[in-house]
Design an enzyme around this catalytic site. Sequence first.
Site, PDB file in Angstrom:
ATOM      1  N   ASP A  92       0.822  -1.213   0.000  1.00 35.92           N
ATOM      2  CA  ASP A  92       0.000   0.000   0.000  1.00 35.92           C
ATOM      3  C   ASP A  92       0.860   1.268   0.000  1.00 35.92           C
ATOM      4  O   ASP A  92       1.945   1.273   0.576  1.00 35.92           O
ATOM      5  CB  ASP A  92      -0.886  -0.040   1.259  1.00 35.92           C
ATOM      6  N   GLY A  93       0.324   2.314  -0.612  1.00 40.31           N
ATOM      7  CA  GLY A  93       0.969   3.624  -0.524  1.00 40.31           C
ATOM      8  C   GLY A  93       1.587   4.123  -1.819  1.00 40.31           C
ATOM      9  O   GLY A  93       2.224   5.175  -1.832  1.00 40.31           O
ATOM     10  N   ASN A 115     -10.616  -2.798  -6.348  1.00 41.82           N
ATOM     11  CA  ASN A 115      -9.755  -1.866  -7.092  1.00 41.82           C
ATOM     12  C   ASN A 115     -10.280  -1.521  -8.489  1.00 41.82           C
ATOM     13  O   ASN A 115      -9.822  -0.551  -9.103  1.00 41.82           O
ATOM     14  CB  ASN A 115      -8.320  -2.397  -7.197  1.00 41.82           C
ATOM     15  N   ARG A 140       0.103   7.667  -2.739  1.00 38.59           N
ATOM     16  CA  ARG A 140       0.616   8.765  -1.904  1.00 38.59           C
ATOM     17  C   ARG A 140       2.090   9.056  -2.201  1.00 38.59           C
ATOM     18  O   ARG A 140       2.524  10.199  -2.187  1.00 38.59           O
ATOM     19  CB  ARG A 140       0.444   8.422  -0.412  1.00 38.59           C
ATOM     20  N   ARG A 181       1.858  -4.384   6.709  1.00 36.78           N
ATOM     21  CA  ARG A 181       1.136  -3.354   5.976  1.00 36.78           C
ATOM     22  C   ARG A 181       1.947  -2.066   6.007  1.00 36.78           C
ATOM     23  O   ARG A 181       1.954  -1.354   7.019  1.00 36.78           O
ATOM     24  CB  ARG A 181      -0.259  -3.123   6.566  1.00 36.78           C
TER      25      ARG A 181
HETATM   26  C1  FPP Z   1      -2.148   0.160  -3.195  1.00 38.88           C
HETATM   27  O1  FPP Z   1      -1.595   1.452  -3.137  1.00 38.88           O
HETATM   28  C2  FPP Z   1      -1.571  -0.556  -4.290  1.00 38.88           C
HETATM   29  C3  FPP Z   1      -2.264  -1.148  -5.299  1.00 38.88           C
HETATM   30  C4  FPP Z   1      -3.725  -1.137  -5.376  1.00 38.88           C
HETATM   31  C5  FPP Z   1      -1.559  -1.823  -6.390  1.00 38.88           C
HETATM   32  C6  FPP Z   1      -0.418  -2.681  -6.008  1.00 38.88           C
HETATM   33  C7  FPP Z   1       0.380  -2.914  -7.216  1.00 38.88           C
HETATM   34  C8  FPP Z   1       1.725  -2.887  -7.310  1.00 38.88           C
HETATM   35  C9  FPP Z   1       2.622  -2.767  -6.146  1.00 38.88           C
HETATM   36  C10 FPP Z   1       2.400  -2.949  -8.621  1.00 38.88           C
HETATM   37  C11 FPP Z   1       2.214  -4.137  -9.497  1.00 38.88           C
HETATM   38  C12 FPP Z   1       2.382  -5.454  -8.908  1.00 38.88           C
HETATM   39  C13 FPP Z   1       2.821  -6.552  -9.581  1.00 38.88           C
HETATM   40  C14 FPP Z   1       2.501  -7.883  -9.044  1.00 38.88           C
HETATM   41  C15 FPP Z   1       3.610  -6.463 -10.805  1.00 38.88           C
HETATM   42  P1  FPP Z   1      -2.541   2.695  -3.380  1.00 38.88           P
HETATM   43  O2  FPP Z   1      -2.559   3.015  -4.811  1.00 38.88           O
HETATM   44  O3  FPP Z   1      -3.886   2.402  -2.797  1.00 38.88           O
HETATM   45  O4  FPP Z   1      -1.823   3.810  -2.585  1.00 38.88           O
HETATM   46  P2  FPP Z   1      -2.515   5.019  -1.806  1.00 38.88           P
HETATM   47  O5  FPP Z   1      -3.232   4.409  -0.636  1.00 38.88           O
HETATM   48  O6  FPP Z   1      -1.344   5.846  -1.393  1.00 38.88           O
HETATM   49  O7  FPP Z   1      -3.428   5.710  -2.753  1.00 38.88           O
END
Ligand code: FPP
Length: 245
Positions: free
Chosen positions: A25-26, A73, A29, A193
Amino acid sequence: MGLFQKKKEIDNNLIIPVHIGIIMDGNGRWAKKRGLPRTAGHTVGAKNFRTITRYCSKIGVKYLTVYAFSTENWKRPQEEVTALMKLFKQYLQEALTDFLEDDIKIKFIGDTTAFNSELQQLIMDTEEVSKNRPGMVLNIAMNYGSRSEIVRAIKNISEKVCNGELKIDDINEKLVSDYLYTAGQPDPDLIIRPSGEYRISNFLLYQSAYAEYVIDNILWPDYSTDDIDRAILEYNSRNRRFGGV
Ligand code: FPP
């Protein structure tokens, strides 16, 4: 030598958790803080996913489950969903070409039938190519949601009860585990997390009944191998009682 290995030289009782789960996560941000589009955060997050995966395999983690895309998502802006699909595709193509020497077994958990046919084919090929590898099992949770995983298990068990393959009395905790995507795998010992959010976000609800949580205020693209070591050391400091005393 990493932080964990250094500490282990002093305290030989330190252990590596058998199964680690990570909520990556993150990314959004991380990008926002730099004035970049959210998708730039995902690109760096995907790079870090490769680094952390290799590191966990190297230090002897047996199962690693990463949350890459949840059933919720899809609600994100189309542009972001498309960028994530592109990153998944790139990773899978690499897994099928550049990572053939790896000993990591790649498995997907979640309803992968929702992805386009090209991605579904890459998912099947990656699982097939890696299925006999002896090393760490990497579960990539894609279009995964724990509630829908449990509903799916209930439906499949019910169907077997209805057609007489199972009796009501056959249903127990172990049987339910065997109907989850993680069937046959040990429950997670440690769930990490990053990004400072105190939420489970529909991740491994049934499996994590006795998992230890480590929440770090570091955004996923910045989460380093030292941070993994610190989380493992924190895990070692916990007194796991599994409901006992
Ligand atoms: C959450 O951060 C992250 C995701 C929904 C996507 C996770 C994907 C990756 C790490 C990249 C691709 C993975 C592979 C397997 C190639 P967020 O976008 O919700 O962050 P935020 O809370 O800061 O908005």
